[in-house]
Design a protein around this motif. Sequence first.
Motif, mmCIF file in Angstrom:
data_model
loop_
_atom_site.group_PDB
_atom_site.id
_atom_site.type_symbol
_atom_site.label_atom_id
_atom_site.label_comp_id
_atom_site.label_asym_id
_atom_site.label_seq_id
_atom_site.Cartn_x
_atom_site.Cartn_y
_atom_site.Cartn_z
ATOM 1 N N LEU A 124 -2.773 -11.305 1.386
ATOM 2 C CA LEU A 124 -1.208 -11.047 -0.273
ATOM 3 C C LEU A 124 -1.331 -11.964 -0.760
ATOM 4 O O LEU A 124 -0.310 -13.344 -1.494
ATOM 5 C CB LEU A 124 -0.097 -10.914 0.953
ATOM 6 C CG LEU A 124 0.228 -9.748 1.394
ATOM 7 C CD1 LEU A 124 1.437 -10.020 2.602
ATOM 8 C CD2 LEU A 124 0.573 -8.476 0.325
ATOM 9 N N ASN A 125 -2.888 -12.624 -0.856
ATOM 10 C CA ASN A 125 -2.600 -13.834 -1.970
ATOM 11 C C ASN A 125 -1.730 -13.555 -2.975
ATOM 12 O O ASN A 125 -2.868 -12.563 -3.375
ATOM 13 C CB ASN A 125 -4.099 -14.534 -1.489
ATOM 14 C CG ASN A 125 -4.811 -16.219 -1.983
ATOM 15 O OD1 ASN A 125 -3.801 -16.302 -3.031
ATOM 16 N ND2 ASN A 125 -5.132 -16.901 -1.338
ATOM 17 N N ASN A 126 -1.548 -14.710 -3.948
ATOM 18 C CA ASN A 126 -1.125 -14.847 -4.868
ATOM 19 C C ASN A 126 -2.712 -14.991 -6.437
ATOM 20 O O ASN A 126 -2.558 -13.358 -7.481
ATOM 21 C CB ASN A 126 -0.855 -16.218 -5.641
ATOM 22 C CG ASN A 126 1.467 -15.689 -4.972
ATOM 23 O OD1 ASN A 126 1.753 -14.527 -4.928
ATOM 24 N ND2 ASN A 126 1.655 -16.765 -4.448
ATOM 25 N N ILE A 127 -3.608 -15.576 -5.400
ATOM 26 C CA ILE A 127 -4.905 -15.113 -6.551
ATOM 27 C C ILE A 127 -5.607 -14.346 -5.893
ATOM 28 O O ILE A 127 -6.097 -15.471 -4.814
ATOM 29 C CB ILE A 127 -5.109 -16.328 -7.201
ATOM 30 C CG1 ILE A 127 -3.606 -17.056 -7.792
ATOM 31 C CG2 ILE A 127 -6.497 -16.553 -8.390
ATOM 32 C CD1 ILE A 127 -4.228 -18.583 -8.523
ATOM 33 N N PRO A 128 -5.702 -12.892 -6.517
ATOM 34 C CA PRO A 128 -7.229 -12.569 -5.259
ATOM 35 C C PRO A 128 -8.449 -13.369 -5.307
ATOM 36 O O PRO A 128 -9.070 -13.536 -5.928
ATOM 37 C CB PRO A 128 -7.636 -11.343 -6.079
ATOM 38 C CG PRO A 128 -5.551 -11.065 -7.240
ATOM 39 C CD PRO A 128 -5.680 -12.006 -7.002
ATOM 40 N N PRO A 129 -8.901 -13.057 -4.131
ATOM 41 C CA PRO A 129 -10.153 -13.971 -3.947
ATOM 42 C C PRO A 129 -11.778 -13.081 -4.128
ATOM 43 O O PRO A 129 -12.143 -13.775 -4.582
ATOM 44 C CB PRO A 129 -10.118 -14.150 -2.461
ATOM 45 C CG PRO A 129 -10.149 -12.441 -2.215
ATOM 46 C CD PRO A 129 -9.019 -12.209 -3.411
ATOM 47 N N PHE A 130 -11.479 -12.325 -5.989
ATOM 48 C CA PHE A 130 -12.535 -11.649 -6.585
ATOM 49 C C PHE A 130 -12.478 -10.877 -7.837
ATOM 50 O O PHE A 130 -11.174 -11.467 -8.134
ATOM 51 C CB PHE A 130 -12.564 -10.890 -5.416
ATOM 52 C CG PHE A 130 -11.585 -9.708 -5.374
ATOM 53 C CD1 PHE A 130 -11.271 -8.319 -6.649
ATOM 54 C CD2 PHE A 130 -10.678 -9.171 -4.246
ATOM 55 C CE1 PHE A 130 -10.027 -7.887 -6.460
ATOM 56 C CE2 PHE A 130 -10.193 -8.235 -4.112
ATOM 57 C CZ PHE A 130 -9.022 -7.863 -5.310
#
Length: 421
Positions: free
Chosen positions: A49-55
Amino acid sequence: AANVPLVLGLWICQRSLMSVGGVWYAYGWEPQLAEMSFHALFLVPLVSLNNIPPFPIPSLVQWMIKWHLFRIMMGAGLIKLRGGDRKWTDLTAMKYFFETQPVPNPLSRYFHWMPVAWHKFEVLSNHFVELVAPWLLLMPGLPVDVRRMGGLIQLAFHSFIIASGNLSFLNWLTMVPAIMCLDDALLAPLVSPRTRQASVLAATTSSPLSVTRKIVSAAFFVVMAQLSIPVIQNLCSKRQRMNGSFDPLKLVNTYGAFGYVQEEREELIIKASSDAKEWKEYEFRVKPGGVDRAPPFLSPYHHRLDWQMWIATCSVRIENSPWLYTFLLKLLEQDDDVLNLLDKNPFEDATDAPKYIRIEKYRYQFQKKQKPDRSIDEKGTQKGKQPYWERQLVGRFYPKQGIATKESLMEDARRAPYFVS
């Protein structure tokens, strides 16, 4: 923040409402919301649920979202030229649109009274935004500045529509895919410094797309491209459908809006009486009723009952809107759940309940704004307030003769299709 389970749950809820909602969920933006939600499944992380996707966002998914916006705008533009309404070709459509749209807002009257030359410019601008500008979203090899311009044109266009009327969440929703045409350099000043720092960190530390996500994105692209074939055929057809789906899950749809613009605004006014002599009028929350009441700012909220009343007006006969029978019966029964959908119950403080009911049709026009009358009447109050609308009785909508009671309503309703008691 969102992830696949959350977005999937929202998509299932929306599709379920569309399946059971009948006319209340038959608006063109309902499948548009479902389709955009389905696209979002391939933008968000699986679990995080990170605001900024790690990809990085898969480019194939980005192009499909731009294709989604292209279909919306192109469908809306083509249906105006093919719908048989000459007002879109002789440039007079906007002369009538602001007054006759489903739910005006306080600014609609000012837009309506603009000069005729300005209304013609609005129609030409509409044709440009819906038929020419969408190509800036899809044409390959365009400079970044041109792509930005394509997105900004759409955002400005829909912002203007939002300012001039209450068209539910349609235009807000259509602005979402337009953001895909804007790059980080343009959007960065609009977010907080903390978010910008997190974005820069994610861009420098994120891992490349996994093989699994590449395969899923490619499969999504292929499926959506295959489902787009009948939509393209519809866009190219002289018998174009304005809003429709060609697959059972409604993953790729065809859209359109306002292929025909009414020249006069007519409203259905419901009145009831306990003695068939004194008739009291039901006031809805947002649709025009009393001539002294100005329309509210409402978008992006959607009062479905008021919209259905506008649609019923356009449908000419009550048999084409059979839900009205149930509605009228509930009003006579003083059903609290139904009365809560209205702005005012005229029988709330009455000693006698309503026994008779009828629907009359009125023609409404914006009252030309004049200088307020600041004189004082004999009671010592200022006369300054002027009506917002002018209205004139057109005739009876239901029943055509006489008055309706519970018994006559039930008898008429049994002959109507899809009646629910």
